[in-house]
Structure formats: C-alpha cells, structure tokens
Design an enzyme around this catalytic site. Structure first.
Site, PDB file in Angstrom:
ATOM      1  CG  ASN A   9     -64.232 -45.736  58.989  1.00 37.86           C
ATOM      2  OD1 ASN A   9     -63.717 -45.009  58.194  1.00 37.86           O
ATOM      3  ND2 ASN A   9     -65.462 -45.660  59.745  1.00 37.86           N
ATOM      4  CD1 TRP A  10     -57.521 -45.493  58.755  1.00 35.52           C
ATOM      5  CD2 TRP A  10     -56.273 -43.814  57.615  1.00 35.52           C
ATOM      6  NE1 TRP A  10     -56.177 -45.905  58.872  1.00 35.52           N
ATOM      7  CE2 TRP A  10     -55.405 -44.945  57.967  1.00 35.52           C
ATOM      8  CE3 TRP A  10     -55.683 -43.119  56.792  1.00 35.52           C
ATOM      9  CZ2 TRP A  10     -53.922 -44.949  57.602  1.00 35.52           C
ATOM     10  CZ3 TRP A  10     -54.380 -43.248  56.284  1.00 35.52           C
ATOM     11  CH2 TRP A  10     -53.351 -44.004  56.852  1.00 35.52           C
ATOM     12  CE  LYS A  11     -64.882 -43.608  62.655  1.00 40.05           C
ATOM     13  NZ  LYS A  11     -65.824 -43.436  64.049  1.00 40.05           N
ATOM     14  CG  HIS A 100     -70.067 -44.708  59.690  1.00 37.57           C
ATOM     15  ND1 HIS A 100     -69.987 -43.884  60.500  1.00 37.57           N
ATOM     16  CD2 HIS A 100     -69.233 -45.816  60.218  1.00 37.57           C
ATOM     17  CE1 HIS A 100     -69.039 -44.160  61.545  1.00 37.57           C
ATOM     18  NE2 HIS A 100     -68.521 -45.361  61.286  1.00 37.57           N
ATOM     19  CD  GLU A 102     -68.516 -41.120  62.710  1.00 37.32           C
ATOM     20  OE1 GLU A 102     -67.792 -41.180  61.731  1.00 37.32           O
ATOM     21  OE2 GLU A 102     -68.154 -41.607  63.780  1.00 37.32           O
ATOM     22  CD  GLU A 172     -69.382 -49.262  62.755  1.00 31.88           C
ATOM     23  OE1 GLU A 172     -68.268 -49.641  63.095  1.00 31.88           O
ATOM     24  OE2 GLU A 172     -69.581 -48.383  62.181  1.00 31.88           O
ATOM     25  N   GLY A 178     -66.653 -44.361  68.840  1.00 34.56           N
ATOM     26  CA  GLY A 178     -65.837 -43.165  69.500  1.00 34.56           C
ATOM     27  C   GLY A 178     -66.053 -42.836  70.732  1.00 34.56           C
ATOM     28  CB  SER A 217     -64.943 -48.256  71.803  1.00 33.23           C
ATOM     29  OG  SER A 217     -65.510 -46.848  71.696  1.00 33.23           O
ATOM     30  N   GLY A 238     -62.286 -47.917  64.159  1.00 32.14           N
ATOM     31  CA  GLY A 238     -62.033 -46.425  63.844  1.00 32.14           C
ATOM     32  C   GLY A 238     -60.775 -45.846  64.259  1.00 32.14           C
TER      33      GLY A 238
END
Ligand code: PGA
Length: 255
Positions: A9-11, A100, A102, A172, A178, A217, A238
C-alpha cells in the site's frame, strides 16, 4: 488452503520513476513461485502505468495484480474527485481497499460510508479489501472485539450473501499503522480468529476460504511472526513496501 496475499500500500507516495524501478526489482521475484499473490496499491494516477508494464511482459505468468486504495460509492456522474469501480476495472485492477483507517480517521468515512463503497466495489467486479481495526483507546478499554464486530457487520449488512472468496479482510489496528509498533503475533492471531468466527456466524458463508491479512508496521524483521499464525493469511504493508528490497524480503517470508 487459503493462498497468502501480500499487499504493498503506497498511500500518497511514489511517482512513475519509483514505480518503474520497483517493478523491475520485483519482477524476477514474482515469477519465481506461485505460493503468494502480490498486490500493488499505488496512487490512482499510477494504475494505468502498472497495467502497461504488465502488458509489456506479453503473457509472462506473474503472481501479481493491482488495485485502488479506495473506490467511490457512485458509479458515474457529477462526483468530482471520485474514482469508480468500473474505472478501476478499466485499468486492470482486481482489488480495492475499502475503509482504510486513514479514510475513516482523516477523511471521516464512517461505517455507513464504508458499506456503500464496499457494495459498489462488489457490484463493479472488484474484490474489496475491507479494513477494520480498533484505536489504542478502544483496545485499552476492552472494546476491540465490539469494534471489529460492528465494523464488519455494518459493512456487509446491505450486500447480498457473500462467500469467503468475495472479499478480503484486513485487520489493521489504528495504533499500529505507521507507528513503528506492530501488534504482537498473538494479538493479530486473536483478532483474526475472532473475525473469522464473526464471519461464520453472520449471513456470510465459507469462513474457511476467507482471507484475513494483517497490517500495521509490518517490516522484514517482524513479517515472519505473522506469517506463522494460523489465521493470518497475508500482510498489508505500508511504508516498508516502498523499498523494493525490503518488500522482497517480506515476500520471502512466505516461501
Ligand atoms: P504501515 O501501514 O505498514 O506503514 O504501518 C500499513 C497500512 O496502513 O496499510
């Protein structure tokens, strides 16, 4: 047997140059084995470049697919800034993230919004990856299971009966994303097995086929502990997925 899934997941990171070097690095790894499905989730604007790269391989069999980081709750029309399931399919996507952390916590998507997006993903022929997870405060107050149950049951309440292969779940925990502090393998295993039980008890079928991946993480040093858990069927990575060599080391844990 559930085939493991490994998501990158490159965000909001990466550009065409980064994509090109990442794909070149990963390609020999991807063709080596069929034990794990690798899925790249880059920014929307990079998705067609991924498709072009795959086309340029002229039929080489790779365990590789790609997807969106979100999907609209609308199919077409005056919805600026949205990307539909049909558009994602058009650039070759197989998967899309839905809900997600975020999106939930930074952009205010609640369980109802997530359920509408999930429905559009399914109707549009994508495999949604429904992300669920508790905050630190919810965990400390003993609400983890209640939160997971609510997130899962609300997301699927307006869909028709689902089978375990129609979607993927991603556990998650918000506090692990993160933060550099991953869940322990035991915490992940407990949450995954709870989610599988909830799935079995709901209107949805085929709990044994349901793939539940862990995210938060994950890196090359801790991935192996999760892969060893009975109910962890893959990983959603991530920041460690941006570095192709670290991601390849995580991939190696599955083989
Ligand atoms: P992280 O992100 O690996 O950087 O913690 C995981 C995710 O949010 O998908």
């Amino acid at each position: 047997m559930r085939k493991p899934l490994l998501f990158a997941n490159w965000k909001l990171n990466g550009d065409r140059a980064a994509l090109s070097s990442w794909l070149s690095y990963m390609q020999p790894h991807l063709s080596a084995t069929d034990k794990t499905d690798v899925v790249l989730l880059p920014s929307y604007v990079l998705l067609s470049s991924v498709g072009q790269w795959a086309d340029s391989l002229e039929g080489a069999q790779l365990n590789f697919s790609w997807g969106g980081q979100n999907v609209s709750d609308q199919n077409t029309g005056a919805y600026s800034g949205e990307v539909s399931a049909t558009q994602l399919r058009d650039v070759g996507c197989t998967y899309t993230l839905v809900g997600h952390s975020e999106r939930r916590h930074v952009y205010g998507e609640d369980n109802r919004a997530v359920s509408l997006r999930l429905k559009c993903a399914l109707e549009g022929g994508l495999i949604p990856v429904l992300c669920v997870g508790e905050t630190q405060q919810q965990r400390e107050s003993g609400m983890t299971e209640e939160v997971l149950k609510e997130q899962l049951s609300t997301a699927i309440e307006s869909t028709s009966k689902l089978s375990g292969t129609d979607l993927v779940l991603a556990y998650e925990p918000v506090w692990a994303i993160g933060s550099g502090v991953a869940a322990t393998a035991e915490q992940a295993q407990n949450a995954h097995s709870y989610l599988r039980n909830i799935w079995a008890a709901s209107n949805a079928g085929d709990a044994d086929a349901l793939r539940i991946v862990y995210g938060g993480s994950v890196n090359a040093a801790n991935a192996g502990e999760f892969v060893a858990c009975a109910d962890v069927d893959g990983l959603l990575v991530g920041s460690a997925s941006l570095d192709a060599s670290e991601f390849a080391s995580i991939y190696a844990c599955f083989n």
